[in-house]
Design an enzyme around this catalytic site. Sequence first.
Site, mmCIF file in Angstrom:
data_model
loop_
_atom_site.group_PDB
_atom_site.id
_atom_site.type_symbol
_atom_site.label_atom_id
_atom_site.label_comp_id
_atom_site.label_asym_id
_atom_site.label_seq_id
_atom_site.Cartn_x
_atom_site.Cartn_y
_atom_site.Cartn_z
ATOM 1 N N LEU A 137 0.862 -1.175 0.000
ATOM 2 C CA LEU A 137 0.000 0.000 0.000
ATOM 3 C C LEU A 137 0.901 1.228 0.000
ATOM 4 C CD1 LEU A 137 -2.672 -0.910 2.738
ATOM 5 C CD2 LEU A 137 -2.965 -1.008 0.265
ATOM 6 N N ASP A 138 0.437 2.310 -0.610
ATOM 7 C CA ASP A 138 1.193 3.553 -0.562
ATOM 8 C C ASP A 138 1.381 3.987 0.887
ATOM 9 O OD1 ASP A 138 1.101 3.569 -3.321
ATOM 10 O OD2 ASP A 138 -0.634 4.920 -3.410
ATOM 11 N N LYS A 139 2.421 4.769 1.118
ATOM 12 C CA LYS A 139 2.722 5.249 2.473
ATOM 13 C C LYS A 139 1.491 5.864 3.137
ATOM 14 C CE LYS A 139 5.455 8.765 4.880
ATOM 15 N NZ LYS A 139 6.484 9.837 4.749
ATOM 16 N N ARG A 236 -5.813 5.829 -7.235
ATOM 17 C CA ARG A 236 -5.559 7.271 -7.305
ATOM 18 C C ARG A 236 -5.519 7.744 -8.756
ATOM 19 N NH1 ARG A 236 -0.198 7.724 -3.918
ATOM 20 N NH2 ARG A 236 -0.516 9.971 -4.222
#
Length: 319
Positions: A137-139, A236
Amino acid sequence: MTRTVDATARVPTGLAGARLDQAAAELFSDYSRERLKAWINRGELTVDGARARPKNRLVGDETLALFATLEEEQRFVAQDIPLDLVFEDDHLLVVNKPAGMVVHPAAGNPDGTLLNALLHHHPPIADVPRAGIVHRLDKDTSGLLMVAKTLAAQTALVEQLQARTVSRQYDAVVIGTPVAGGTVDAPIGRHPRDRKRQAVNASGKPAVTHFRVVERFRAHTHVRCRLETGRTHQIRVHLAHARYPLIGDALYGGRPKLPPGAAEPLKEILREFPRQALHARRLGFVHPESGQEVSFRAPLPDELLMLLDYLREDHETMR
């Protein structure tokens, strides 16, 4: 601890034109791209029996052969970082990752990551590539991640991801008010000018995101997304492409949209929301040992609940 890696894979036509290191990362996904690149440079990963360079382009139907010695990665340190464990047994664990935590060490984030926490929580996981991490997962995205504790479990979970049988649902709060849900079916690749960004790109990899409306507000919408594929920044990029960027997404979202006449507290939270409003809420897969279908959920974190409360209050007040 060392062991020998001996594997082959045929390059599918879908990877025609890809760099060798990119294709190897897809076909030998148990191993990091950095490690695969080193094997290519040492001649331990060959193309049709011949040495090649990582940047060489493939045409499709080649045979990649990997024969190398795998040594335990020593450069990562175990760190006593709390983990929110949703599930754990002898084969795998499911973590509810908070926003702000990086999954894997990289330039700019050498430690303090999920990987460092996993090495402390379960030291034998150091023998599994990437400390058992199967997907990322993205930060600044919160929510569920599955992590394998054994190589066999990791291989099985990676195969499920590649077969698109893992169920992944996300909650997002977006700018704009779609009339209904929909599907974004658009390939994603590296942005041609900004290497920090991904973009819808005809030469990118296939990517499919389904979304539906959960709750609509005056100028924003709570949507639920389901992934068929797992490209970098997929939700996103796809929602921004559909003109519904995520609140708080500085990379793809643009400026905040403030509803006319909104109260100051709502304006403030929209201007200063600290991360993209995206949460991995549900994760379902087949347990690699039992063969049983399992499913896990993670509730929305407090900052997303507060955002929704402010948007809901604004919507009801201004009706």
